[in-house]
Design an enzyme around this catalytic site. Sequence first.
Site: not given
Length: 681
Positions: A454, A618
């Site tokens: 990440y 989204d």
Amino acid sequence: MVLFTRKEDVVENFHGTEIRDPYRWLENPEDLEVQQWVDVQNKQTQEFLATFPDREKVKGKLTEAWNFPKYTVPRKEGDHFYFHKNDGLQNQAVFYRTKDLDSGELEIVLDPNTMNEEGTAAITNLSFTNDGKRLAYGISLNGSDWQEIKVRNLETGKDEADLIRFCKFSGIAWNEEGTGFYYNRFPDPSTVSPEEQSFYNKVYWHEAGTSQEEDVLVYEDAENKEFSFNPIMSDDYRYLILNVWKGTENKSRIYYKDLEEGGEFVHLFDKGDGEYSFIGNEGRTFYFLTNVDAPREKIISVDLDKSSKEDWIEIIPEKDDVLSFGKIINSRLVVCYLHNAHNELKIFGLDGKHEKDVELPGYISLTGLTGKKEESWMFIGYTSYLAPSAIAAYDFGNGELTGMFQDEDKISTEEFETSQIFYSSKDGTKIPMFLTHKKGLIKNGENPVLLYGYGGFNVSLTPSFSPAVRMWIEEGGVYVVANLRGGGEFGEEWYKAGTLERKQNVFDDFAAAGEWLIAEGYTKKEKLAIMGGSNGGLLVAASITQRPDLFGAAVCQVPVVDMLRYHKFTVGRYWVTDYGNAEKNADDFGFMIKYSPLHNVKEGVDYPATLITTADTDDRVVPAHAMKFAATLQTAYAGEHPILLRVEKNAGHGLGKPTVKIIEEQTDVYSFLCKTLGVQI
């Protein structure tokens, strides 16, 4: 296996540099041509995945892996204990209550599975009155960040007339009597432009049983339209506290108002010089977690009558490990530390004296911690890469942990192991990495490896359980998580080392992880896959454009890839403190254009097999990022590896995604990985 997408001649000037954006038309989700283009992309993806003969086996194994009871940590409110439970394959967990956790007699409080036909309703917020007779709860549909707040009467089991709209990332703070609550919201989206929908956050008072139109404005700051305000009630209900935040920067401000004396809000901390997180209070003594002069966090107490910095009292000083959070339970400070990217739990007195450690297994993450100042016990949830969340009750009197919800079958961990190593990045920085696999793994360079990362927004990747990963390691795969710079694993300095002009460090850290796995004999390039979502999707996209030679496959999930325009959509402007703003700042443009994945795709490069995933609703990372990246890669790449786009319908960034959709998506993802890496199921 190549689709060519229509181009338009769109050119924009960034500080003297002309940048072409031929697929900007894909940014309009309402355009019929865009919708048809998405349908063609989905069809191509499904046709490719249908050629994998073990796809149904993958789906069956994933379904089996998901089918076990899942609990959240209980909390005591009034006369009842409340918690979420998913029986196994329910689309959404059900919110239950019971008066006796040992009796097994459960009463349904909220069942989101009944709130819409698609199973995409998710409970996103819960706030009880002091007497436990009312519950304000937030509901989100289709994965949206937007939520509506309703009120459930816990004596009748029915919703009351209250309906609060226009909420996103909102707090709910009831008064002591339970006659109403404070909350924060944005303007009605229909009254402002799309670019302004995440500005001008305000705090309101809502009297229970009245319409939202009657709500009273409590606080606004028109001069700082980027500020948002989460209301919090002090332990004694005397003070209304506003946690003031701006985007995703690791800083906050604290304002408070004495509800007994009235008057204006006092700006207790208003310099924007660090993070301040309210823990609790004893009268006019407030406890805060802060990183001011403490990059790895500390806990201080502040007397409201002497609140200057020189009068702060350091209760728990900064240590080598990051202090993740603290809570006041049993009139003690229960503190979670982050030690080399996994959690440890310690108990201190309110004077900061260390009393004891709570003995938990190694390499775990806390999934929940509940308890109140006056209670003599607390509930703890923890998980690992090998086992789903376990729940235990802790007795402060004797220091004993008692397991809960243990009548269900547990997942065996005996055949598998997790280890942690530290490897060197490009600049010599040591980066921690977790490896999970079957015991006795042979390092012959032939193991399929899935590397996850990440690296951003101060987010720490600590151990967590995934049924899909469980299936992966059962089939002989290796699952690896690299704790890259940009995360919060080692405090503020570690986080800052992966932001703005230092963002390249994150990609270098990830590439070094791949190189280490190959050099140590775990795998080879052809069997090394990478995966990440959101900011991690940016990581994957940048990695394949910078190091296409290093990876055999890539799964790029809900990615941010257009670094020149990301701030123009929904909440993208929150991320400027991590990424920069290429439109307004020439220096930012200088370093962002060097790694922006959309602008670094080159023709004639042998990119790895790539699956890009997004969702049509989204509203955090808009699907245009994934769509423009897929179109660019497909047009530039003329090799034999598949470049695929998967667009989920009626879904968002991941919040509240129903189990049926999760299993479908993971079936596609792991079928793609197995096919491209040559894994047989």
